[in-house]
Motif scaffolding. Structure first.
Motif, PDB file in Angstrom:
ATOM      1  N   GLU A 449      30.662  42.455  47.388  1.00 12.23           N
ATOM      2  CA  GLU A 449      31.477  41.499  46.621  1.00 12.23           C
ATOM      3  C   GLU A 449      30.749  41.037  45.355  1.00 12.23           C
ATOM      4  O   GLU A 449      31.348  40.892  44.282  1.00 12.23           O
ATOM      5  N   VAL A 450      29.439  40.810  45.530  1.00 13.36           N
ATOM      6  CA  VAL A 450      28.650  40.355  44.372  1.00 13.36           C
ATOM      7  C   VAL A 450      28.708  41.396  43.253  1.00 13.36           C
ATOM      8  O   VAL A 450      28.919  41.074  42.081  1.00 13.36           O
ATOM      9  N   ILE A 451      28.561  42.666  43.682  1.00 11.95           N
ATOM     10  CA  ILE A 451      28.612  43.741  42.664  1.00 11.95           C
ATOM     11  C   ILE A 451      29.964  43.693  41.942  1.00 11.95           C
ATOM     12  O   ILE A 451      30.034  43.730  40.703  1.00 11.95           O
ATOM     13  N   THR A 452      31.052  43.578  42.737  1.00 15.01           N
ATOM     14  CA  THR A 452      32.393  43.531  42.113  1.00 15.01           C
ATOM     15  C   THR A 452      32.494  42.369  41.138  1.00 15.01           C
ATOM     16  O   THR A 452      33.003  42.493  40.022  1.00 15.01           O
ATOM     17  N   ARG A 453      31.948  41.175  41.552  1.00  9.84           N
ATOM     18  CA  ARG A 453      32.088  39.986  40.712  1.00  9.84           C
ATOM     19  C   ARG A 453      31.255  40.106  39.433  1.00  9.84           C
ATOM     20  O   ARG A 453      31.687  39.687  38.357  1.00  9.84           O
ATOM     21  N   VAL A 454      30.052  40.672  39.562  1.00  6.81           N
ATOM     22  CA  VAL A 454      29.226  40.804  38.352  1.00  6.81           C
ATOM     23  C   VAL A 454      29.911  41.735  37.360  1.00  6.81           C
ATOM     24  O   VAL A 454      29.955  41.475  36.155  1.00  6.81           O
ATOM     25  N   ARG A 455      30.488  42.817  37.882  1.00  7.95           N
ATOM     26  CA  ARG A 455      31.191  43.748  36.980  1.00  7.95           C
ATOM     27  C   ARG A 455      32.409  43.062  36.344  1.00  7.95           C
ATOM     28  O   ARG A 455      32.670  43.218  35.156  1.00  7.95           O
ATOM     29  N   ALA A 456      33.109  42.298  37.209  1.00  2.28           N
ATOM     30  CA  ALA A 456      34.290  41.584  36.683  1.00  2.28           C
ATOM     31  C   ALA A 456      33.871  40.602  35.589  1.00  2.28           C
ATOM     32  O   ALA A 456      34.529  40.465  34.565  1.00  2.28           O
ATOM     33  N   LEU A 457      32.700  39.965  35.838  1.00  2.00           N
ATOM     34  CA  LEU A 457      32.225  38.974  34.871  1.00  2.00           C
ATOM     35  C   LEU A 457      31.919  39.638  33.525  1.00  2.00           C
ATOM     36  O   LEU A 457      32.294  39.138  32.470  1.00  2.00           O
ATOM     37  N   THR A 458      31.244  40.808  33.591  1.00  2.00           N
ATOM     38  CA  THR A 458      30.908  41.466  32.318  1.00  2.00           C
ATOM     39  C   THR A 458      32.156  41.985  31.625  1.00  2.00           C
ATOM     40  O   THR A 458      32.176  42.123  30.409  1.00  2.00           O
ATOM     41  N   ARG A 459      33.188  42.279  32.426  1.00  2.00           N
ATOM     42  CA  ARG A 459      34.436  42.740  31.766  1.00  2.00           C
ATOM     43  C   ARG A 459      35.366  41.571  31.464  1.00  2.00           C
ATOM     44  O   ARG A 459      36.478  41.755  31.021  1.00  2.00           O
ATOM     45  N   LYS A 460      34.906  40.349  31.776  1.00  3.60           N
ATOM     46  CA  LYS A 460      35.675  39.118  31.551  1.00  3.60           C
ATOM     47  C   LYS A 460      37.029  39.171  32.263  1.00  3.60           C
ATOM     48  O   LYS A 460      38.081  38.924  31.691  1.00  3.60           O
ATOM     49  N   GLU A 461      36.952  39.586  33.567  1.00  2.00           N
ATOM     50  CA  GLU A 461      38.203  39.716  34.322  1.00  2.00           C
ATOM     51  C   GLU A 461      38.302  38.692  35.449  1.00  2.00           C
ATOM     52  O   GLU A 461      39.042  38.866  36.399  1.00  2.00           O
ATOM     53  N   THR A 462      37.487  37.641  35.346  1.00  2.00           N
ATOM     54  CA  THR A 462      37.453  36.673  36.444  1.00  2.00           C
ATOM     55  C   THR A 462      38.820  35.992  36.642  1.00  2.00           C
ATOM     56  O   THR A 462      39.481  35.650  35.682  1.00  2.00           O
ATOM     57  N   VAL A 463      39.207  35.833  37.913  1.00  3.72           N
ATOM     58  CA  VAL A 463      40.474  35.151  38.231  1.00  3.72           C
ATOM     59  C   VAL A 463      40.123  33.777  38.802  1.00  3.72           C
ATOM     60  O   VAL A 463      39.228  33.653  39.629  1.00  3.72           O
ATOM     61  N   PHE A 464      40.746  32.737  38.310  1.00  2.00           N
ATOM     62  CA  PHE A 464      40.276  31.379  38.631  1.00  2.00           C
ATOM     63  C   PHE A 464      41.261  30.568  39.470  1.00  2.00           C
ATOM     64  O   PHE A 464      41.239  29.369  39.452  1.00  2.00           O
ATOM     65  N   GLY A 505      38.401  28.450  40.818  1.00  2.00           N
ATOM     66  CA  GLY A 505      37.637  29.537  40.228  1.00  2.00           C
ATOM     67  C   GLY A 505      37.386  30.628  41.238  1.00  2.00           C
ATOM     68  O   GLY A 505      38.088  30.741  42.241  1.00  2.00           O
ATOM     69  N   ASP A 506      36.337  31.410  40.956  1.00  2.00           N
ATOM     70  CA  ASP A 506      35.989  32.531  41.831  1.00  2.00           C
ATOM     71  C   ASP A 506      34.909  32.058  42.806  1.00  2.00           C
ATOM     72  O   ASP A 506      33.803  31.688  42.392  1.00  2.00           O
ATOM     73  N   ARG A 507      35.234  32.079  44.087  1.00  2.00           N
ATOM     74  CA  ARG A 507      34.344  31.508  45.116  1.00  2.00           C
ATOM     75  C   ARG A 507      32.976  32.184  45.107  1.00  2.00           C
ATOM     76  O   ARG A 507      31.940  31.519  45.090  1.00  2.00           O
ATOM     77  N   ILE A 508      32.997  33.520  45.091  1.00  2.00           N
ATOM     78  CA  ILE A 508      31.726  34.259  45.167  1.00  2.00           C
ATOM     79  C   ILE A 508      30.868  33.964  43.939  1.00  2.00           C
ATOM     80  O   ILE A 508      29.661  33.737  44.046  1.00  2.00           O
ATOM     81  N   HIS A 592      30.435  29.155  31.944  1.00  2.00           N
ATOM     82  CA  HIS A 592      31.291  29.218  30.739  1.00  2.00           C
ATOM     83  C   HIS A 592      32.626  29.860  31.054  1.00  2.00           C
ATOM     84  O   HIS A 592      33.672  29.414  30.573  1.00  2.00           O
ATOM     85  N   ALA A 593      32.591  30.942  31.882  1.00  2.00           N
ATOM     86  CA  ALA A 593      33.848  31.625  32.231  1.00  2.00           C
ATOM     87  C   ALA A 593      34.791  30.684  32.986  1.00  2.00           C
ATOM     88  O   ALA A 593      36.003  30.854  32.941  1.00  2.00           O
ATOM     89  N   HIS A 594      34.201  29.668  33.657  1.00  2.00           N
ATOM     90  CA  HIS A 594      35.028  28.692  34.393  1.00  2.00           C
ATOM     91  C   HIS A 594      35.350  27.461  33.535  1.00  2.00           C
ATOM     92  O   HIS A 594      35.881  26.473  34.044  1.00  2.00           O
ATOM     93  N   GLY A 595      34.956  27.497  32.259  1.00  2.00           N
ATOM     94  CA  GLY A 595      35.226  26.348  31.373  1.00  2.00           C
ATOM     95  C   GLY A 595      34.213  25.234  31.547  1.00  2.00           C
ATOM     96  O   GLY A 595      34.458  24.098  31.126  1.00  2.00           O
TER      97      GLY A 595
END
Ligand code: ADP
Length: 619
Positions: A449-464, A505-508, A592-595
């Motif tokens: 999950e961490v790997i998925t979230r880090v990738r999502a973060l770099t692609r700015k795809e976080t769901v909040f 935000g994103d729990r993980i 920052h991604a979470h405001g």
């Protein structure tokens, strides 16, 4: 208005007419008195106009006839009839001559008036140079009235200079002289005149003076001098400017473009083909020569303008614009010099005010070849930088994943070892081993999950969208880190205010932030031996505003020392031998991604505090 003496003459004529009529009618003398009517006609002719003269002549003839009828009515033809005829002829001839004289005098008077009021000066002098006529033009130009000038010596009054010696000679030989002279006006100002002298002759054809016609050239001279000065200024600027200027004669093609609408397309193309070499360079400055790598700008004069353009369509567009508009035309194009070397230029083509026929069109060219080359280099460098940036991002991604996965991996290793130990006993504890396996599964799931979230973060795809209680999140992380907390003898205190807002935000990802900050504090305190190792986590509502939630992590470690606040959050800043310096940058990215925000401060007298703020959940 007639003059008083004119009325006197008319009255005298009237009285004479009455007197002659009386004598002629009432007396028995000869009818020869009728000839005296000629006197009446002559008196009227000196003081009246043409019509009155004719009317007087007719009236006198009428009166003669009337007298004749009164005296000789019914008589047979005799001498009296002849005398009447002679009288009528005398009156008629006198009337005709007077009428002709009047016409001539009227024409002369008209000419004199014209001379008097012409803008040119008319001055008449006698042989002694004494002024005898001085017209209105002379009054206006010189400033003296006619009665002041007449009688004066011309050369003394007008202080003539620059009188060529040949003038007198030419006057004598030809009777005329034309030239320029300088004179002085009444106000002392010197003026230049274009004069024409003619010798004046008397009725015997003898020379009796000079008639002079003059026109003031002062303004013309000044205008010409100003034109010359302006031309010199233009020429100085033309040569001094740092950019290339070509002065071009476009008149032929300008006419052609104006005719374009009237010509059929085929013949228009044909004409254009024939005339396109006509616009030629009249002049070029030094910068133009330098631009085209020619030693002398004069070598460019006469060359067709078209020969400069690498792209003929730009040349045609320039001509078309010139014929349609007076506004300057600007474009970017490439010029080719006589040595075939090309230069990129910004072109400005303009027609100076007043040059309606496009005879002096200015083509100005600013060399931007170096600028364009620099731009190309810059673009290439930007491409390389973008590539390098992508490579760096990939590297950071790899490092981030490695950093974040490190913790679950070490947990997996620990639980695998414990499970092995439980099974390796003489009496294997299967239940305990199963718990370890569960932990291994949950940590490996977490790693994925961490790997998925880090990738999502770099692609700015976080769901909040998930709602979360920060207290629960902290508790979950504390459980995950319990082994580390125990091993490093750290006391973790958690205080949560009752009015702590919920966040979303994103729990993980938020767990990663809490875990990174807690791990840093736990690791930093491991060197502390002289005081309790305490990590205090306070959760509550933000003081800055009611709609933020705040998490602060205070430890009793050594603090951040000299690492500046800003630097802490830069990638690869670490003081640990095995550290990667990616924990805090990832935390900042997630906050920052979470405001939200994250800040780190030193505490007094020791310890560090990391404060995370997150916006309250919006429903
Ligand atoms: P890493 O943990 O891999 O070094 P981080 O970005 O998480 O990377 O931390 C960067 C550096 O900040 C650490 O190397 C450490 O020197 C310093 N640091 C972070 N948190 C603390 C803390 N609570 N007390 C003292 N130093 C800290």
């Amino acid at each position: 208005m007639a003059q008083p003496h004119a009325w006197g003459l008319r009255s005298a004529a009237f009285i004479i007419a009455l007197f002659v009529f009386g004598l002629n009618t009432a007396t028995q003398l000869h009818d020869a008195f009728a000839v005296l009517y000629v006197l009446v006609v002559l008196l009227i002719a000196t003081s009246c106009g043409l019509r009155t003269i004719l009317a007087t002549g007719a009236a006198c003839i009428g009166l003669s006839c009337l007298s004749f009828l009164v005296k000789h009515h019914g008589e047979s033809f005799d001498d009296a009839y002849l005398r009447l005829a002679v009288s009528i002829i005398a009156i008629g001839v006198a009337t005709m001559l007077s009428a002709r004289d009047r016409r001539t005098r009227d024409a002369l008077a008209e000419q004199v008036r014209m001379l008097a009021f012409t803008h040119d000066t008319v001055i008449v002098r006698d042989l002694d140079d004494t002024i005898i006529y001085w017209n209105e033009g002379a009054v206006r130009l010189y400033g003296w009235h006619a009665d002041e000038a007449i009688g004066e010596k011309g050369s003394a009054l007008l202080q003539s200079t620059h009188l060529p010696p040949a003038a007198a000679e030419q006057l004598r030989l030809v009777g005329q002289w034309t030239g320029e002279i300088t004179r002085t006006r009444r106000d002392g100002q010197q003026i230049v005149l274009d004069v024409r002298w003619s010798v004046r002759l008397d009725s015997n054809g003898r020379e009796c003076g000079i008639i002079e016609f003059g026109a003031d050239l002062t303004e013309q001279k000044e205008a010409a001098a100003e034109r010359e000065r302006s031309e010199q200024r233009y020429s100085a600027i033309f040569q001094a400017v740092a950019f290339a200027i070509f002065e071009v004669d476009c008149s032929v093609v300008d006419i052609l473009f104006r005719e374009k609408r009237r010509l059929p397309e085929a013949s228009w193309r044909d004409c254009l083909e024939r005339f396109r070499d006509k616009p030629y360079i009249r002049d070029a400055n030094d910068a133009a020569a330098a631009l085209l790598e020619v030693e002398d700008p004069r070598k460019l004069t006469g060359a067709p303008l078209r020969s400069l353009f690498a792209d003929e369509s730009v040349f045609i567009a320039v001509l078309a614009h010139l014929s349609n508009s007076n506004v300057a035309y600007e474009t970017e194009t490439t010029f080719v010099g006589p040595n075939r070397r090309s230069r990129d230029v910004v072109l400005r083509v303009t027609r100076p005010v007043g040059d309606l026929e496009s005879r002096r069109v200015l083509v100005m060219a600013l060399d931007i070849t170096e600028h364009n080359q620099a731009q190309m280099k810059l673009r290439a460098a930007q491409g390389e930088l973008a590539h390098a940036d992508r490579v760096t991002t990939l590297g950071q991604l790899a490092v981030s994943i490695a950093h974040e996965v490190n913790q679950p991996l070490s947990a997996i290793t620990t639980f695998a070892r414990s499970g092995r130990r439980w099974l390796d006993r003489s009496q294997p504890k299967v239940g305990e081993a199963l718990l370890c396996f569960d932990e291994i599964v949950s940590n490996s799931t977490r790693a994925a999950e961490v790997i998925t979230r880090v990738r999502a973060l770099t692609r700015k795809e976080t769901v909040f969208c998930t709602a979360m209680d920060l207290g629960e999140l902290v508790e979950e992380v504390r459980v995950l880190l319990r082994g580390e907390i125990l091993r490093r003898h750290v006391e973790v205190r958690i205080e949560k205010a009752v009015d702590t807002p919920m966040v979303s935000g994103d729990r993980i990802q938020l767990q990663q932030v809490i875990m990174n900050v807690m791990m840093n504090a736990i690791q930093a305190m491991s060197i502390v031996v002289d005081r309790p190792r305490v990590l205090e986590i306070r959760i509550g509502r933000g003081q800055a505003g009611p709609d933020t939630a705040v998490l602060s992590f205070c430890d009793t470690g050594p603090g951040f020392g000299d690492i500046a606040d800003g630097q802490l959050f830069e990638p690869f800043v670490t003081t640990k031998a095995q550290g990667m310096g990616m924990g805090l940058p990832i935390c900042r990215e997630i906050a920052h991604a979470h405001g939200g925000t994250i800040n780190a401060l030193n505490r007094s007298p020791y310890g560090a505090v990391v404060i995370v703020t997150l916006p309250q959940r919006r429903v």
